[in-house]
Design a protein around this motif. Sequence first.
Motif, PDB file in Angstrom:
ATOM      1  N   ASP A  26      54.432  30.997  41.808  1.00 49.95           N
ATOM      2  CA  ASP A  26      53.103  30.452  42.066  1.00 49.95           C
ATOM      3  C   ASP A  26      52.273  30.415  40.792  1.00 49.95           C
ATOM      4  O   ASP A  26      51.603  29.435  40.500  1.00 49.95           O
ATOM      5  CB  ASP A  26      52.356  31.303  43.103  1.00 49.95           C
ATOM      6  CG  ASP A  26      52.937  31.162  44.489  1.00 49.95           C
ATOM      7  OD1 ASP A  26      53.715  30.218  44.716  1.00 49.95           O
ATOM      8  OD2 ASP A  26      52.613  32.009  45.339  1.00 49.95           O
ATOM      9  N   LEU A  27      52.308  31.486  40.014  1.00 52.69           N
ATOM     10  CA  LEU A  27      51.450  31.597  38.838  1.00 52.69           C
ATOM     11  C   LEU A  27      51.954  30.752  37.672  1.00 52.69           C
ATOM     12  O   LEU A  27      51.176  30.140  36.968  1.00 52.69           O
ATOM     13  CB  LEU A  27      51.354  33.073  38.423  1.00 52.69           C
ATOM     14  CG  LEU A  27      50.356  33.445  37.341  1.00 52.69           C
ATOM     15  CD1 LEU A  27      48.943  33.056  37.756  1.00 52.69           C
ATOM     16  CD2 LEU A  27      50.407  34.943  37.078  1.00 52.69           C
ATOM     17  N   PHE A  28      53.261  30.685  37.503  1.00 47.36           N
ATOM     18  CA  PHE A  28      53.812  30.029  36.323  1.00 47.36           C
ATOM     19  C   PHE A  28      54.547  28.734  36.636  1.00 47.36           C
ATOM     20  O   PHE A  28      55.041  28.076  35.734  1.00 47.36           O
ATOM     21  CB  PHE A  28      54.755  30.984  35.585  1.00 47.36           C
ATOM     22  CG  PHE A  28      54.056  32.218  35.122  1.00 47.36           C
ATOM     23  CD1 PHE A  28      53.211  32.189  34.028  1.00 47.36           C
ATOM     24  CD2 PHE A  28      54.218  33.411  35.793  1.00 47.36           C
ATOM     25  CE1 PHE A  28      52.545  33.329  33.611  1.00 47.36           C
ATOM     26  CE2 PHE A  28      53.552  34.565  35.378  1.00 47.36           C
ATOM     27  CZ  PHE A  28      52.719  34.509  34.284  1.00 47.36           C
ATOM     28  N   ALA A  43      48.315  31.639  31.629  1.00 47.07           N
ATOM     29  CA  ALA A  43      48.213  31.498  33.088  1.00 47.07           C
ATOM     30  C   ALA A  43      46.973  32.215  33.621  1.00 47.07           C
ATOM     31  O   ALA A  43      46.289  31.705  34.513  1.00 47.07           O
ATOM     32  CB  ALA A  43      49.475  32.037  33.761  1.00 47.07           C
ATOM     33  N   LEU A  44      46.677  33.385  33.084  1.00 44.55           N
ATOM     34  CA  LEU A  44      45.469  34.102  33.504  1.00 44.55           C
ATOM     35  C   LEU A  44      44.217  33.291  33.162  1.00 44.55           C
ATOM     36  O   LEU A  44      43.304  33.160  33.984  1.00 44.55           O
ATOM     37  CB  LEU A  44      45.393  35.478  32.837  1.00 44.55           C
ATOM     38  CG  LEU A  44      46.372  36.528  33.335  1.00 44.55           C
ATOM     39  CD1 LEU A  44      46.296  37.773  32.463  1.00 44.55           C
ATOM     40  CD2 LEU A  44      46.130  36.863  34.790  1.00 44.55           C
ATOM     41  N   ARG A  45      44.171  32.772  31.959  1.00 45.32           N
ATOM     42  CA  ARG A  45      42.999  31.973  31.539  1.00 45.32           C
ATOM     43  C   ARG A  45      42.883  30.705  32.378  1.00 45.32           C
ATOM     44  O   ARG A  45      41.784  30.301  32.750  1.00 45.32           O
ATOM     45  CB  ARG A  45      43.091  31.650  30.060  1.00 45.32           C
ATOM     46  CG  ARG A  45      42.874  32.886  29.219  1.00 45.32           C
ATOM     47  CD  ARG A  45      42.742  32.570  27.753  1.00 45.32           C
ATOM     48  NE  ARG A  45      42.470  33.805  27.037  1.00 45.32           N
ATOM     49  CZ  ARG A  45      42.978  34.104  25.870  1.00 45.32           C
ATOM     50  NH1 ARG A  45      43.758  33.247  25.252  1.00 45.32           N
ATOM     51  NH2 ARG A  45      42.690  35.240  25.287  1.00 45.32           N
ATOM     52  N   ASN A  46      44.004  30.077  32.683  1.00 42.72           N
ATOM     53  CA  ASN A  46      44.014  28.883  33.526  1.00 42.72           C
ATOM     54  C   ASN A  46      43.483  29.214  34.917  1.00 42.72           C
ATOM     55  O   ASN A  46      42.722  28.446  35.504  1.00 42.72           O
ATOM     56  CB  ASN A  46      45.425  28.304  33.605  1.00 42.72           C
ATOM     57  CG  ASN A  46      45.458  27.006  34.368  1.00 42.72           C
ATOM     58  OD1 ASN A  46      44.652  26.114  34.129  1.00 42.72           O
ATOM     59  ND2 ASN A  46      46.399  26.908  35.287  1.00 42.72           N
ATOM     60  N   GLU A  47      43.889  30.353  35.434  1.00 47.07           N
ATOM     61  CA  GLU A  47      43.422  30.782  36.756  1.00 47.07           C
ATOM     62  C   GLU A  47      41.909  30.981  36.741  1.00 47.07           C
ATOM     63  O   GLU A  47      41.222  30.662  37.695  1.00 47.07           O
ATOM     64  CB  GLU A  47      44.140  32.072  37.164  1.00 47.07           C
ATOM     65  CG  GLU A  47      43.883  32.515  38.569  1.00 47.07           C
ATOM     66  CD  GLU A  47      44.391  31.536  39.629  1.00 47.07           C
ATOM     67  OE1 GLU A  47      43.831  31.561  40.745  1.00 47.07           O
ATOM     68  OE2 GLU A  47      45.308  30.755  39.360  1.00 47.07           O
ATOM     69  N   CYS A  48      41.385  31.500  35.641  1.00 46.45           N
ATOM     70  CA  CYS A  48      39.935  31.696  35.508  1.00 46.45           C
ATOM     71  C   CYS A  48      39.199  30.367  35.437  1.00 46.45           C
ATOM     72  O   CYS A  48      38.070  30.252  35.890  1.00 46.45           O
ATOM     73  CB  CYS A  48      39.618  32.484  34.248  1.00 46.45           C
ATOM     74  SG  CYS A  48      39.975  34.193  34.405  1.00 46.45           S
ATOM     75  N   HIS A 101      41.085  39.450  30.305  1.00 52.70           N
ATOM     76  CA  HIS A 101      41.318  38.003  30.266  1.00 52.70           C
ATOM     77  C   HIS A 101      40.582  37.230  31.353  1.00 52.70           C
ATOM     78  O   HIS A 101      40.175  36.096  31.129  1.00 52.70           O
ATOM     79  CB  HIS A 101      42.813  37.693  30.340  1.00 52.70           C
ATOM     80  CG  HIS A 101      43.561  38.150  29.137  1.00 52.70           C
ATOM     81  ND1 HIS A 101      43.417  37.575  27.888  1.00 52.70           N
ATOM     82  CD2 HIS A 101      44.442  39.160  28.975  1.00 52.70           C
ATOM     83  CE1 HIS A 101      44.184  38.203  27.027  1.00 52.70           C
ATOM     84  NE2 HIS A 101      44.814  39.171  27.654  1.00 52.70           N
ATOM     85  N   ILE A 102      40.417  37.847  32.520  1.00 56.92           N
ATOM     86  CA  ILE A 102      39.770  37.098  33.612  1.00 56.92           C
ATOM     87  C   ILE A 102      38.325  37.521  33.833  1.00 56.92           C
ATOM     88  O   ILE A 102      37.614  36.891  34.591  1.00 56.92           O
ATOM     89  CB  ILE A 102      40.560  37.185  34.935  1.00 56.92           C
ATOM     90  CG1 ILE A 102      40.515  38.600  35.530  1.00 56.92           C
ATOM     91  CG2 ILE A 102      41.989  36.709  34.751  1.00 56.92           C
ATOM     92  CD1 ILE A 102      41.073  38.679  36.929  1.00 56.92           C
ATOM     93  N   GLY A 103      37.918  38.597  33.186  1.00 55.60           N
ATOM     94  CA  GLY A 103      36.546  39.066  33.309  1.00 55.60           C
ATOM     95  C   GLY A 103      36.403  40.148  34.366  1.00 55.60           C
ATOM     96  O   GLY A 103      37.112  40.161  35.365  1.00 55.60           O
TER      97      GLY A 103
END
Length: 160
Positions: A26-28, A43-48, A101-103
């Motif tokens: 799902d994530l990658f 991927a983390l930054r994209n999710e944010c 990374h996501i805050g």
Amino acid sequence: MSHTPLDLPRALITGCSPVGSARNADLFGRADCNVSHDDYVAALRNECANGKESISISVHIPFCPVRCFTCENIAQVVQRPSEVDHYLDALTQEIDRVAEHIGTGRRVDQLHLGGGSPSYLNDRQLAQLMAVLERHFQIDDLTETSLKINPKYTSTAQLS
């Protein structure tokens, strides 16, 4: 056996199974465990960047007191609390890095503790894990929370 957080078996830290992981798929966008650090951060930054202010968190606790015959979970049978403590130390570092990374302060809509048997954590260990999550994220009465349990190893304190 002594490990540093970075040399623990990859499956314990990432929750990757030998046949792939739905979470990683799902994530990658692919079902494998060969995710580089740069891919992970991207991927983390994209999710944010998706504009959602709230998140869902799934924490894998890969420990059990015994191996069940029908179990397909990634889990280790451990008898010493120090082994679980070491994993929680590494997990704390990973949660800290993800929060960088996501805050911090993001609201958690759903929190799932799975495994293995997360209820195999003793009360102190479970409280430690929740304290780390609450330090970085907003978990409140509206957060849908689930805990995979084994009734033989679950305390009243763990359910409150």
